[in-house]
Enzyme design. Structure first.
Site, PDB file in Angstrom:
ATOM      1  N   MET A  30      34.475 -26.224   3.373  1.00  0.00           N
ATOM      2  CA  MET A  30      33.131 -26.071   3.926  1.00  0.00           C
ATOM      3  C   MET A  30      32.107 -26.760   3.023  1.00  0.00           C
ATOM      4  O   MET A  30      30.906 -26.507   3.123  1.00  0.00           O
ATOM      5  CB  MET A  30      32.787 -24.598   4.116  1.00  0.00           C
ATOM      6  CG  MET A  30      33.753 -23.916   5.098  1.00  0.00           C
ATOM      7  SD  MET A  30      33.050 -22.498   5.934  1.00  0.00           S
ATOM      8  CE  MET A  30      32.703 -21.430   4.551  1.00  0.00           C
ATOM      9  N   HIS A  39      33.514 -27.829  -5.606  1.00  0.00           N
ATOM     10  CA  HIS A  39      33.642 -27.474  -7.025  1.00  0.00           C
ATOM     11  C   HIS A  39      35.058 -27.850  -7.461  1.00  0.00           C
ATOM     12  O   HIS A  39      35.862 -28.352  -6.662  1.00  0.00           O
ATOM     13  CB  HIS A  39      33.340 -25.993  -7.245  1.00  0.00           C
ATOM     14  CG  HIS A  39      34.106 -25.067  -6.347  1.00  0.00           C
ATOM     15  ND1 HIS A  39      35.468 -24.900  -6.448  1.00  0.00           N
ATOM     16  CD2 HIS A  39      33.706 -24.280  -5.309  1.00  0.00           C
ATOM     17  CE1 HIS A  39      35.870 -24.040  -5.534  1.00  0.00           C
ATOM     18  NE2 HIS A  39      34.825 -23.656  -4.824  1.00  0.00           N
ATOM     19  N   HIS A  87      38.109 -26.987  -5.254  1.00  0.00           N
ATOM     20  CA  HIS A  87      38.395 -27.918  -4.146  1.00  0.00           C
ATOM     21  C   HIS A  87      39.064 -29.194  -4.664  1.00  0.00           C
ATOM     22  O   HIS A  87      39.973 -29.737  -4.052  1.00  0.00           O
ATOM     23  CB  HIS A  87      37.093 -28.322  -3.446  1.00  0.00           C
ATOM     24  CG  HIS A  87      36.342 -27.205  -2.786  1.00  0.00           C
ATOM     25  ND1 HIS A  87      35.096 -26.793  -3.201  1.00  0.00           N
ATOM     26  CD2 HIS A  87      36.643 -26.418  -1.729  1.00  0.00           C
ATOM     27  CE1 HIS A  87      34.658 -25.815  -2.423  1.00  0.00           C
ATOM     28  NE2 HIS A  87      35.589 -25.557  -1.518  1.00  0.00           N
ATOM     29  N   GLN A 106      33.427 -18.759  12.001  1.00  0.00           N
ATOM     30  CA  GLN A 106      34.058 -17.842  11.048  1.00  0.00           C
ATOM     31  C   GLN A 106      33.037 -16.985  10.300  1.00  0.00           C
ATOM     32  O   GLN A 106      33.409 -16.223   9.421  1.00  0.00           O
ATOM     33  CB  GLN A 106      34.984 -18.592  10.080  1.00  0.00           C
ATOM     34  CG  GLN A 106      34.288 -19.470   9.068  1.00  0.00           C
ATOM     35  CD  GLN A 106      35.299 -20.314   8.297  1.00  0.00           C
ATOM     36  OE1 GLN A 106      35.885 -21.250   8.828  1.00  0.00           O
ATOM     37  NE2 GLN A 106      35.520 -19.982   7.035  1.00  0.00           N
ATOM     38  N   LYS A 111      42.899 -18.774  -3.519  1.00  0.00           N
ATOM     39  CA  LYS A 111      41.650 -18.003  -3.607  1.00  0.00           C
ATOM     40  C   LYS A 111      41.411 -17.198  -2.335  1.00  0.00           C
ATOM     41  O   LYS A 111      40.949 -16.070  -2.371  1.00  0.00           O
ATOM     42  CB  LYS A 111      40.497 -18.978  -3.854  1.00  0.00           C
ATOM     43  CG  LYS A 111      39.098 -18.456  -3.578  1.00  0.00           C
ATOM     44  CD  LYS A 111      38.642 -17.494  -4.637  1.00  0.00           C
ATOM     45  CE  LYS A 111      37.169 -17.166  -4.582  1.00  0.00           C
ATOM     46  NZ  LYS A 111      36.655 -16.737  -3.315  1.00  0.00           N
ATOM     47  N   ARG A 118      30.049 -19.905  -3.070  1.00  0.00           N
ATOM     48  CA  ARG A 118      29.117 -18.770  -2.990  1.00  0.00           C
ATOM     49  C   ARG A 118      28.678 -18.275  -4.371  1.00  0.00           C
ATOM     50  O   ARG A 118      27.740 -17.479  -4.448  1.00  0.00           O
ATOM     51  CB  ARG A 118      29.734 -17.627  -2.183  1.00  0.00           C
ATOM     52  CG  ARG A 118      29.820 -17.924  -0.692  1.00  0.00           C
ATOM     53  CD  ARG A 118      30.262 -16.705   0.112  1.00  0.00           C
ATOM     54  NE  ARG A 118      30.077 -16.871   1.541  1.00  0.00           N
ATOM     55  CZ  ARG A 118      31.044 -17.168   2.412  1.00  0.00           C
ATOM     56  NH1 ARG A 118      32.281 -17.334   1.986  1.00  0.00           N
ATOM     57  NH2 ARG A 118      30.785 -17.299   3.702  1.00  0.00           N
TER      58      ARG A 118
END
Ligand code: AMP
Length: 281
Positions: A30, A34, A37, A61, A149, A187
């Site tokens: 999305m 960071h 990813h 989602q 994760k 997040r």
């Protein structure tokens, strides 16, 4: 590196590459990239000749009271990071392309999405599996790389790939953490410095349970309070759940007598964080 914004162009590129005999690796995200990813990109590059990274903040989602609107978005920065790590295509479709007008088709994985996050985020996993199925059919990868994760998501995607006979291999990669143990997450941008310190208690809670297990305590009813106590230390966390589950079925265990996983979801000053880790008996 190419930036592709439509499903039809993406699918054509993948078809051409497959025609040439190239192996394709896919990393769905999305965005707001960071190091977590980027490790998935590294993994895909090891496996495949071409790597496609999607950046799509998938509206289906997110629940009605969740953070879809304010989810961090920065395509320029994401593209630079992807380029730096050797991504071949950044695929960033529009919502109307992924969900054509009149769209009526969804993919639901029933059992492994029932508990844990599924119980707290109704419709979340249906949104995930639906968009991942669409992305698989557009990108046509040989390998799709996901992070542990989001362990329940990884489990649901594996189940979907098996059940629907998608001709690809799902690869799971370990969670990348900050030095504090906090799992990297887009997040985490919502957290201030103090909250980041307290959020590291999630990792400490997992370590505490692992240590108790290593010391011989296998009873889940004794292990969960170990985690709960550590999570309570900072004083600002509200728990959604702490569970110890079978690593394949995600069903709660009473005794850790087989490969297991601890999964944790908390709200820290209203910001929701999830993490999980392996528990070896
Ligand atoms: P997201 O952009 O949050 O939807 O995540 C995209 C992919 O990156 C998913 O497969 C995640 O599980 C994975 N991911 C997110 N954070 C991490 C992390 N800290 N370590 C490894 N993988 C991650």
């Amino acid at each position: 590196m190419k930036i592709v914004t439509t499903a039809s162009e993406m699918q054509q590129i993948s078809l051409d590459w497959r025609q040439q005999g190239l192996r394709l690796g896919f990393v769905p995200t999305m965005g707001s990239l960071h190091e977590g990813h980027l490790r998935l990109v590294d993994s895909a590059k090891q496996l495949a000749d071409r790597v496609i990274l999607s950046v799509f903040v998938n509206p289906t989602q997110f629940g009605p009271n969740e953070d879809f609107e304010k989810y961090p978005r920065d395509l320029k920065r994401d593209s630079e990071m992807a380029l730096g790590r050797g991504v071949d295509v950044v695929f960033t479709p529009g919502v109307n392309d992924i969900y054509p007008t009149g769209d009526q088709t969804q993919v639901i994985v029933t059992e492994v999405t029932r508990g844990l996050d599924g119980a707290f985020r109704p419709g979340h996993f249906r949104g995930v599996t639906t968009v991942v199925a669409k992305l698989f059919l557009i990108v046509l990868p040989h390998y799709a790389v996901f992070g542990e994760k989001d362990f329940q998501q990884l489990t649901a995607v594996r189940r979907m790939v098996k059940d629907l006979h998608f001709p690809l291999e799902v690869v799971g990669e370990p969670t990348v953490r900050e030095a504090s143990g906090l799992a990297m997450s887009s997040r985490n941008a919502y957290l201030n410095a103090e909250e980041k310190v307290e959020a590291a208690n999630i990792y400490q809670a997992m370590l505490g349970v692992q240590a108790a297990l290593q010391a011989g305590q296998r009873k889940v009813e004794a292990l969960l309070p170990v985690a709960q106590t550590i999570l309570g230390r900072g004083g600002h966390m509200v728990l959604d759940y702490v569970e110890i589950v079978d690593v394949s079925s995600l069903q709660p265990l009473t005794t850790v007598d087989r490969p297991a996983r601890i999964l944790i979801a908390v709200h820290l000053n209203g910001k929701r964080l999830i993490d999980n880790g392996p528990l070896i008996p």
